[in-house]
Design a protein around this motif. Structure first.
Motif, short mmCIF file in Angstrom:
data_model
loop_
_atom_site.label_atom_id
_atom_site.label_comp_id
_atom_site.label_asym_id
_atom_site.label_seq_id
_atom_site.Cartn_x
_atom_site.Cartn_y
_atom_site.Cartn_z
N VAL A 1 91.99 100.86 15.14
CA VAL A 1 93.24 100.16 15.43
C VAL A 1 94.33 101.12 15.91
O VAL A 1 95.50 100.78 15.91
CB VAL A 1 93.73 99.36 14.20
N GLY A 2 93.89 102.29 16.36
CA GLY A 2 94.83 103.20 16.99
C GLY A 2 95.72 103.93 16.00
O GLY A 2 95.60 103.79 14.79
N PRO A 3 96.64 104.72 16.53
CA PRO A 3 97.44 105.62 15.69
C PRO A 3 98.74 105.03 15.17
O PRO A 3 99.34 104.15 15.80
CB PRO A 3 97.74 106.78 16.65
N ALA A 4 99.18 105.55 14.04
CA ALA A 4 100.59 105.44 13.66
C ALA A 4 101.36 106.34 14.61
O ALA A 4 101.02 107.50 14.81
CB ALA A 4 100.77 105.89 12.21
N ARG A 5 102.41 105.78 15.21
CA ARG A 5 103.12 106.49 16.28
C ARG A 5 104.25 107.34 15.72
O ARG A 5 104.94 106.96 14.79
CB ARG A 5 103.66 105.47 17.29
N ILE A 6 104.45 108.47 16.36
CA ILE A 6 105.37 109.47 15.84
C ILE A 6 106.82 108.99 15.85
O ILE A 6 107.63 109.41 15.02
CB ILE A 6 105.20 110.79 16.65
N ASN A 7 107.16 108.09 16.78
CA ASN A 7 108.52 107.55 16.83
C ASN A 7 108.71 106.31 15.96
O ASN A 7 109.76 105.69 15.99
CB ASN A 7 108.89 107.22 18.28
N HIS A 8 107.67 105.97 15.22
CA HIS A 8 107.73 104.82 14.31
C HIS A 8 107.23 105.27 12.94
O HIS A 8 106.12 104.92 12.52
CB HIS A 8 106.88 103.66 14.85
N PRO A 9 108.03 106.06 12.23
CA PRO A 9 107.54 106.70 10.99
C PRO A 9 107.08 105.72 9.92
O PRO A 9 106.21 106.09 9.11
CB PRO A 9 108.76 107.51 10.52
N ASP A 10 107.61 104.51 9.91
CA ASP A 10 107.17 103.55 8.89
C ASP A 10 105.71 103.14 9.06
O ASP A 10 105.09 102.65 8.10
CB ASP A 10 108.07 102.31 8.91
N GLU A 11 105.17 103.32 10.27
CA GLU A 11 103.78 102.93 10.49
C GLU A 11 102.81 103.79 9.68
O GLU A 11 101.74 103.32 9.27
CB GLU A 11 103.43 103.02 11.98
N PHE A 12 103.16 105.04 9.43
CA PHE A 12 102.29 105.92 8.66
C PHE A 12 102.08 105.37 7.24
O PHE A 12 100.99 105.51 6.67
CB PHE A 12 102.88 107.33 8.58
N LYS A 13 103.11 104.76 6.69
CA LYS A 13 103.02 104.23 5.33
C LYS A 13 102.04 103.06 5.23
O LYS A 13 101.57 102.74 4.14
CB LYS A 13 104.40 103.78 4.86
N LEU A 14 101.73 102.43 6.36
CA LEU A 14 100.84 101.27 6.37
C LEU A 14 99.37 101.66 6.42
O LEU A 14 98.50 100.85 6.08
CB LEU A 14 101.16 100.37 7.57
#
Length: 401
Positions: free
Chosen positions: A81-94
């Motif tokens: 499902v692709g990467p957590a994006r560096i300009n969207h830090p909240d995505e890493f938490k998911l």
């Protein structure tokens, strides 16, 4: 050589789940055509655009579970499902929630920005994901489905790094090619002859597979992005990249001279004239390569050695077994090194690290997985980063011109 994966790329936002059965049918037709000319296809896989594009924090798990179910029901073995994006830090938490709620879904985290450098926030976030994922199952196996990455372009067909870009579906081929290097150099009297042998095998394979692809694309439009002829191993000696390097004259991988062997193989791949996508480099996954796993037991190489080989065109650190009590602070420096190498050398690199609960350096892994050979937990000579590195938001590192 075998086809590790026919990887299909797709945008769930512009092509809803109902598009998956048609894509699966097309990929299955292609698989059957490859099989008919003697090419074994191990898996078919589906990779999407970055998950944050087509989900929200509230819907991410539900939507990805639906995609996984639909894709697997129609024959895809794995999805990314692709990467957590560096300009969207909240995505890493998911990402830990995604990994925990699925079985065949892979994801990644981006460490760097081409113009801004290394994001220390992203490094910390990816280190946190690795430690969290290690405890999802008792054996720490979930980290097989996550990697931190830098400079990896869209349409790379190897997992976990695969992701799509844009709205049009496409596909690419990941080739398991370590055996081609063994055969080419084992029968050669000189390095030059071995390089010619290896390239001839790959060019012949690319020509044969391209012919099938062109015939199929007359029936349906699904753009072909290219081949990734990385020297990817299978966990048997006949397809070991470590053995290929030793065939070049190194007594054991990890000994002085291993870097030269890696550089020779990488430079040979650079000469290839096929349509390229992805890494087209050296893959040294510790637990997916039988000889490399055996050498880990012997203690002939270290994490530092694997990092060094990445500098001459490996794909980074892969399925590296680490102590189960490793901390976020200790993982961060290793991810920083991967990111710095990637930016300085302007090349794609990934880090798929596998802390194993309750195991310490020197102890044996006990994974029960067809694509693994068990090895020893590697020593991890790291400590917390100093203040100057750990508190910087961005660390600018430019590639050599």
């Amino acid at each position: 050589m075998k086809i590790r994966s026919i990887t299909c790329f797709y945008h769930p936002g512009s092509q809803p789940s109902k598009a998956i059965p048609r894509l699966a049918q097309q990929i299955e037709e292609l698989k059957n055509q490859f099989t008919s000319i003697g090419w074994n296809v191990q898996t078919t896989r589906l990779a999407t655009v970055p998950f944050g594009i087509y989900t929200t924090p509230e819907t991410v798990v539900e939507i990805i579970q639906e995609i996984e179910t639909t894709a697997c029901d129609h024959g895809f073995n794995y999805i990314s499902v692709g990467p957590a994006r560096i300009n969207h830090p909240d995505e890493f938490k998911l990402v830990p929630n995604i990994l925990s709620a699925t079985r065949n879904t892979f994801s990644t985290g981006i460490l760097t920005h081409q113009h801004r450098g290394i994001s220390t926030a992203a490094v910390k976030a990816c280190a946190s994901i690795i430690t969290q994922a290690s405890s999802i199952t008792p054996d720490g196996f979930t980290n097989l489905r996550f990697c931190a990455m830098s400079n990896v372009k869209p349409f790379t067909p190897f997992f976990p790094a695969a992701y799509s870009y844009g709205t049009q579906p496409a596909f690419a081929l990941a080739i398991e090619a370590a055996d081609a290097a063994i055969d080419a150099f084992d029968s050669a009297k000189t390095i030059a002859e071995g390089k010619r042998n290896m390239l001839a095998k790959m060019h012949q394979a690319a020509k044969k597979l391209t012919s099938v692809i062109r015939q199929m694309n007359l029936q349906w439009e699904l753009p072909f992005k290219g081949f990734d002829f990385s020297l990817a191993p299978f966990p048997e000696d006949w397809c070991s990249l470590a053995l290929a390097m030793e065939t070049l004259g190194v007594d054991r991988i990890g000994m002085i001279g291993s870097l030269t062997a890696a550089a020779i193989l990488a430079e040979t791949l650079d000469r290839g004239k096929w349509l390229k996508v992805g890494f087209n480099g050296l893959m040294l996954p510790v637990l997916e390569d039988s000889v490399l796993a055996a050498r880990s037991v012997e203690g002939s190489f270290s994490i530092k050695d694997l990092l060094m080989y990445s500098a001459v065109c490996g794909t980074g650190l892969d399925t590296v077994p680490l102590p189960g009590d490793i901390t976020v602070d200790e993982i961060e420096p290793l991810l920083m090194d991967i990111a710095a190498l990637s930016l300085r050398l302007n090349k794609p690199l990934t880090a798929r690290l596998m802390p194993v609960p309750n195991l310490k350096s020197g102890e044996m892994t006990q994974f029960d997985f067809d694509f693994f050979k068990n090895g020893k937990i590697l020593d991890f000579p790291a400590s917390q980063l100093g203040k100057a590195l750990s508190t910087s938001e961005w660390i600018e590192i430019r590639s050599r011109q």
